[in-house]
Write an enzyme that holds these catalytic residues in place. Structure first.
Site, PDB file in Angstrom:
ATOM      1  N   TYR A 118     -19.336  -2.694   8.288  1.00 59.01           N
ATOM      2  CA  TYR A 118     -18.425  -3.709   8.834  1.00 59.01           C
ATOM      3  C   TYR A 118     -17.947  -4.664   7.735  1.00 59.01           C
ATOM      4  CZ  TYR A 118     -16.922  -7.510  11.993  1.00 59.01           C
ATOM      5  OH  TYR A 118     -16.209  -8.481  12.650  1.00 59.01           O
ATOM      6  N   LYS A 133     -14.135  -5.290   6.325  1.00 55.74           N
ATOM      7  CA  LYS A 133     -13.487  -6.600   6.388  1.00 55.74           C
ATOM      8  C   LYS A 133     -13.106  -7.101   4.993  1.00 55.74           C
ATOM      9  CE  LYS A 133     -13.523  -7.093  10.876  1.00 55.74           C
ATOM     10  NZ  LYS A 133     -12.236  -7.091  11.620  1.00 55.74           N
TER      11      LYS A 133
HETATM   12  P1  NAI Z   1     -14.086  -7.278  21.195  1.00 57.63           P
HETATM   13  O1  NAI Z   1     -15.086  -6.199  21.017  1.00 57.63           O
HETATM   14  O2  NAI Z   1     -14.267  -8.261  22.321  1.00 57.63           O
HETATM   15  O3  NAI Z   1     -12.612  -6.658  21.313  1.00 57.63           O
HETATM   16  C1  NAI Z   1     -12.203  -5.651  20.431  1.00 57.63           C
HETATM   17  C2  NAI Z   1     -10.880  -5.087  20.883  1.00 57.63           C
HETATM   18  O4  NAI Z   1     -10.514  -4.042  19.965  1.00 57.63           O
HETATM   19  C3  NAI Z   1     -10.915  -4.450  22.269  1.00 57.63           C
HETATM   20  O5  NAI Z   1      -9.709  -4.788  22.942  1.00 57.63           O
HETATM   21  C4  NAI Z   1     -10.927  -2.939  21.967  1.00 57.63           C
HETATM   22  O6  NAI Z   1     -10.278  -2.177  22.964  1.00 57.63           O
HETATM   23  C5  NAI Z   1     -10.129  -2.896  20.679  1.00 57.63           C
HETATM   24  N1  NAI Z   1     -10.396  -1.700  19.885  1.00 57.63           N
HETATM   25  C6  NAI Z   1     -11.565  -1.314  19.322  1.00 57.63           C
HETATM   26  N2  NAI Z   1     -11.419  -0.129  18.692  1.00 57.63           N
HETATM   27  C7  NAI Z   1     -10.133   0.244  18.853  1.00 57.63           C
HETATM   28  C8  NAI Z   1      -9.355   1.358  18.431  1.00 57.63           C
HETATM   29  N3  NAI Z   1      -9.894   2.358  17.712  1.00 57.63           N
HETATM   30  N4  NAI Z   1      -8.042   1.406  18.779  1.00 57.63           N
HETATM   31  C9  NAI Z   1      -7.486   0.408  19.506  1.00 57.63           C
HETATM   32  N5  NAI Z   1      -8.166  -0.682  19.922  1.00 57.63           N
HETATM   33  C10 NAI Z   1      -9.464  -0.762  19.607  1.00 57.63           C
HETATM   34  O7  NAI Z   1     -14.036  -8.019  19.790  1.00 57.63           O
HETATM   35  P2  NAI Z   1     -13.687  -9.535  19.377  1.00 57.63           P
HETATM   36  O8  NAI Z   1     -14.955 -10.281  19.217  1.00 57.63           O
HETATM   37  O9  NAI Z   1     -12.616 -10.072  20.220  1.00 57.63           O
HETATM   38  O10 NAI Z   1     -13.131  -9.266  17.887  1.00 57.63           O
HETATM   39  C11 NAI Z   1     -11.762  -9.087  17.584  1.00 57.63           C
HETATM   40  C12 NAI Z   1     -11.612  -8.995  16.077  1.00 57.63           C
HETATM   41  O11 NAI Z   1     -12.147 -10.165  15.474  1.00 57.63           O
HETATM   42  C13 NAI Z   1     -12.367  -7.814  15.465  1.00 57.63           C
HETATM   43  O12 NAI Z   1     -11.610  -7.267  14.412  1.00 57.63           O
HETATM   44  C14 NAI Z   1     -13.627  -8.461  14.939  1.00 57.63           C
HETATM   45  O13 NAI Z   1     -14.160  -7.726  13.875  1.00 57.63           O
HETATM   46  C15 NAI Z   1     -13.101  -9.802  14.503  1.00 57.63           C
HETATM   47  N6  NAI Z   1     -14.112 -10.833  14.393  1.00 57.63           N
HETATM   48  C16 NAI Z   1     -14.863 -11.227  15.486  1.00 57.63           C
HETATM   49  C17 NAI Z   1     -15.820 -12.205  15.334  1.00 57.63           C
HETATM   50  C18 NAI Z   1     -16.640 -12.692  16.473  1.00 57.63           C
HETATM   51  O14 NAI Z   1     -17.538 -13.524  16.240  1.00 57.63           O
HETATM   52  N7  NAI Z   1     -16.419 -12.254  17.705  1.00 57.63           N
HETATM   53  C19 NAI Z   1     -16.078 -12.835  14.029  1.00 57.63           C
HETATM   54  C20 NAI Z   1     -15.243 -12.350  12.969  1.00 57.63           C
HETATM   55  C21 NAI Z   1     -14.313 -11.390  13.168  1.00 57.63           C
END
Ligand code: NAI
Length: 248
Positions: A156, A160
């Site tokens: 991961y 990133k």
């Molecule tokens: P989440 O798991 O709640 O949502 C992820 C979204 O990505 C979902 O809508 C899912 O359908 C979509 N997704 C995953 N794989 C996919 C694929 N192959 N094709 C199309 N869509 C796909 O995640 P969250 O927490 O909302 O994170 C969103 C972004 O923010 C991610 O890139 C994550 O790495 C990043 N992030 C999140 C943090 C956190 O604390 N939640 C911290 C730092 C970064």
């Protein structure tokens, strides 16, 4: 145009827009007047999320961002049915944590293919139109662990960190064509992705956050809105950290 509707008439595509941070930032771009293409793996969930956005003309699409052929088709369809893409937000991301020596080839590949190659696939597909129109905003959602590293997250964190290098290269390559590219690095945001963390890990992380609370998806969304709008027209190649003062 009122300040509140600074993205009126623009088309934005948000990957991973069905929940969490992606859903909040799709809502923020819609509130700023953009018509949003919500992309998620599941078409039904993407359509349901699009239907709940404020304003008119939003659409939901099912697409695996790791599949370059499917992404090329997606961008063609969005541009034909909604108009030229002005804003692209690469937010789709997954984790598959494990200690380095236990990490499988498959876990490495799945995370890199979704988080890093997925963003490349979308940028390559969207860049032609943006360059032709001499205008566009690309925003990649990275993470503070791409800057600091994190035990158990080699795949991961590498994906990133890779996004930050991709952001800078795209910013340099497309600047002369009026296309800006930036990254946003959230810290610890309360979503389904982080809900799975054990209570002890959650407490330890909280102790490192200067503002003393977890982030909310909306905290990230308003920074993305800023980068997508006219106020950020002289900002490119940057990574904006949104972590409540966790990493300084
Ligand atoms: P989440 O798991 O709640 O949502 C992820 C979204 O990505 C979902 O809508 C899912 O359908 C979509 N997704 C995953 N794989 C996919 C694929 N192959 N094709 C199309 N869509 C796909 O995640 P969250 O927490 O909302 O994170 C969103 C972004 O923010 C991610 O890139 C994550 O790495 C990043 N992030 C999140 C943090 C956190 O604390 N939640 C911290 C730092 C970064």
């Amino acid at each position: 145009m009122s300040e509140a509707m600074e993205l009126a008439g623009q088309v934005a595509l948000v990957t991973g827009g069905s929940r969490g941070i992606g859903r909040a930032l799709a809502g923020e771009l819609a509130a700023a007047g953009a018509r949003v293409a919500v992309v998620a793996r599941d078409a039904g969930r993407a359509q349901a999320a699009a239907a709940e956005l404020p304003g008119e003309g939003h659409r939901g699409f099912g697409c695996d961002v790791a599949d370059s052929g499917a992404v090329n088709e997606l961008v063609k369809t969005v541009e034909a049915e909604m108009g030229g893409l002005e804003i692209l937000v690469n937010n789709a991301g997954i984790t598959e944590d494990n200690l380095l020596v236990r990490m499988s080839d498959e876990a490495w590949d799945r995370v890199l293919n979704t988080n890093l190659k997925g963003a490349f696939n979308l940028i390559r597909a969207a860049a032609r139109g943006m360059m032709r129109r001499r205008s566009g905003r690309i925003i990649n959602i990275t993470s503070v662990v791409g800057i600091t590293g994190n035990p158990g997250q080699a795949n991961y964190a590498a994906s990133k960190a890779g996004l930050i290098g991709l952001t800078k290269s795209v910013a340099r390559e497309l600047a002369s064509r009026g296309v800006l590219c930036n990254a946003v690095a959230p810290g610890f945001i309360d979503t389904e992705m982080t809900a799975a963390l054990p209570e002890a890990a959650r407490e330890a992380l909280l102790a490192q956050i200067a503002l003393g609370r977890l982030g909310r998806p909306e905290d990230v969304a308003c920074v993305v809105r800023f980068l997508a709008g006219p106020a950020a027209s002289y900002v490119t190649g940057q990574t904006l950290v949104v972590d409540g003062g966790m990493v300084m």
